[in-house]
Design an enzyme around this catalytic site. Structure first.
Site, mmCIF file in Angstrom:
data_model
loop_
_atom_site.group_PDB
_atom_site.id
_atom_site.type_symbol
_atom_site.label_atom_id
_atom_site.label_comp_id
_atom_site.label_asym_id
_atom_site.label_seq_id
_atom_site.Cartn_x
_atom_site.Cartn_y
_atom_site.Cartn_z
ATOM 1 N N SER A 14 0.835 -1.210 0.000
ATOM 2 C CA SER A 14 0.000 0.000 0.000
ATOM 3 C C SER A 14 0.872 1.264 0.000
ATOM 4 O O SER A 14 0.511 2.264 -0.624
ATOM 5 C CB SER A 14 -0.974 0.006 1.180
ATOM 6 O OG SER A 14 -0.311 0.172 2.398
ATOM 7 N N ASN A 15 2.022 1.218 0.667
ATOM 8 C CA ASN A 15 2.933 2.383 0.617
ATOM 9 C C ASN A 15 3.534 2.538 -0.780
ATOM 10 O O ASN A 15 3.689 3.655 -1.274
ATOM 11 C CB ASN A 15 4.041 2.247 1.659
ATOM 12 C CG ASN A 15 3.575 2.645 3.040
ATOM 13 O OD1 ASN A 15 3.423 3.820 3.331
ATOM 14 N ND2 ASN A 15 3.289 1.657 3.882
ATOM 15 N N LYS A 66 23.967 -12.779 1.283
ATOM 16 C CA LYS A 66 23.324 -11.465 1.100
ATOM 17 C C LYS A 66 24.057 -10.625 0.055
ATOM 18 O O LYS A 66 23.450 -9.915 -0.742
ATOM 19 C CB LYS A 66 23.280 -10.722 2.441
ATOM 20 C CG LYS A 66 22.427 -9.443 2.400
ATOM 21 C CD LYS A 66 22.625 -8.583 3.628
ATOM 22 C CE LYS A 66 21.884 -9.067 4.834
ATOM 23 N NZ LYS A 66 20.500 -8.601 4.929
ATOM 24 N N MET A 91 10.940 -6.432 4.490
ATOM 25 C CA MET A 91 11.212 -6.990 5.809
ATOM 26 C C MET A 91 12.572 -7.698 5.826
ATOM 27 O O MET A 91 12.662 -8.912 6.086
ATOM 28 C CB MET A 91 10.073 -7.925 6.216
ATOM 29 C CG MET A 91 8.708 -7.242 6.203
ATOM 30 S SD MET A 91 8.651 -5.673 7.114
ATOM 31 C CE MET A 91 8.171 -6.287 8.719
ATOM 32 N N HIS A 110 8.478 3.044 9.038
ATOM 33 C CA HIS A 110 8.205 2.044 10.072
ATOM 34 C C HIS A 110 7.010 2.515 10.913
ATOM 35 O O HIS A 110 6.938 3.691 11.279
ATOM 36 C CB HIS A 110 9.443 1.853 10.957
ATOM 37 C CG HIS A 110 9.267 0.755 11.953
ATOM 38 N ND1 HIS A 110 9.272 -0.578 11.584
ATOM 39 C CD2 HIS A 110 9.063 0.774 13.290
ATOM 40 C CE1 HIS A 110 9.080 -1.325 12.659
ATOM 41 N NE2 HIS A 110 8.945 -0.527 13.709
HETATM 42 C C1 GAR Z 1 3.992 -0.780 6.743
HETATM 43 O O1 GAR Z 1 3.216 -0.568 7.889
HETATM 44 C C2 GAR Z 1 5.448 -0.460 7.013
HETATM 45 O O2 GAR Z 1 5.630 0.633 7.855
HETATM 46 C C3 GAR Z 1 5.904 -1.734 7.662
HETATM 47 O O3 GAR Z 1 5.315 -2.739 6.886
HETATM 48 C C4 GAR Z 1 4.045 -2.270 6.424
HETATM 49 C C5 GAR Z 1 3.956 -2.534 4.950
HETATM 50 O O4 GAR Z 1 2.680 -2.201 4.465
HETATM 51 N N1 GAR Z 1 7.330 -1.819 7.692
HETATM 52 C C6 GAR Z 1 8.004 -2.343 8.703
HETATM 53 O O5 GAR Z 1 7.489 -2.856 9.679
HETATM 54 C C7 GAR Z 1 9.527 -2.256 8.565
HETATM 55 N N2 GAR Z 1 10.143 -2.755 9.723
HETATM 56 P P1 GAR Z 1 2.439 -2.051 2.905
HETATM 57 O O6 GAR Z 1 3.056 -3.295 2.249
HETATM 58 O O7 GAR Z 1 0.961 -2.044 2.744
HETATM 59 O O8 GAR Z 1 3.088 -0.799 2.421
#
Ligand code: GAR
Length: 186
Positions: A14-15, A66, A91, A110
């Site tokens: 979504s981001n 990695k 992640m 985050h």
């Molecule tokens: C978001 O809430 C982001 O902040 C979090 O994963 C989600 C992804 O949502 N990121 C972390 O926790 C990083 N440690 P999305 O796939 O819908 O954008």
């Protein structure tokens, strides 16, 4: 000049989509030239295909380490002339191969007021702790879990106990804050 972004994501995206829309609407002077996904088939890849954004899908487990995994990504970042990297639900800890190729050019979002509640399920961690002010952080990325200098934060006061409602509030704030951060940085 318009910057080329790569957005790294592992799941929903979504981001990723919020950034893509902000580029399309010219709210930021950039385009997403590449979506990098470490979970082939994740929903973010469908969003990218719908938006005609090239996708690089890789399984880290198929690489010996990695460094080799990130070298493969770096090749594609160079091919696409990527200027800036946005982690959006990616992640995975970024290694030195990418960090040294893009110094101060990799940022992350985050869903907590860092340095509190790093890692997976930050919203659940904060709820379990009994937090009353939740939040979102955008920060530069270093080689530690959700670590690096903070760029901007937003606080979200919430005293209810409806996880779905809180998650919706946090995600909506994330989508806005990521664009605000990119506006300043680009
Ligand atoms: C978001 O809430 C982001 O902040 C979090 O994963 C989600 C992804 O949502 N990121 C972390 O926790 C990083 N440690 P999305 O796939 O819908 O954008």
């Amino acid at each position: 000049m318009e910057k080329n972004l790569a957005v790294f994501a592992s799941g929903n995206g979504s981001n990723f989509e919020a950034i893509a829309k902000a580029c399309q609407n010219k709210r930021i002077n950039a385009q997403i030239a590449l979506c990098v996904c470490d979970h082939p088939g994740a929903y973010v890849t469908e969003r990218a295909k719908r938006l005609n954004i090239p996708v690089l899908e890789l399984r880290p487990g198929n690489f010996p380490n990695k460094q080799e995994y990130e070298k493969e990504i770096l090749k594609e970042l160079k091919n696409q002339n990527i200027d800036f990297i946005c982690l959006a639900g990616y992640m995975r800890i970024v290694g030195d191969t990418l960090l040294s190729a893009y110094p101060s050019k990799i940022i992350n979002i985050h869903p907590s007021l860092l340095p509190a509640f790093k890692g997976v399920d930050a919203i659940g961690q904060a709820l379990d702790y009994g937090v009353k002010v939740f939040g979102v952080t955008v920060h530069f990325v270093d080689n530690t879990l959700d670590g690096g200098k903070i760029i901007c934060q937003a606080a979200i006061p919430y005293t209810g106990n409806d996880r779905e409602e809180l998650e919706a509030m946090v995600h909506a704030r994330e989508h806005a804050l990521y664009i605000e951060a990119l506006k300043v940085l680009l």
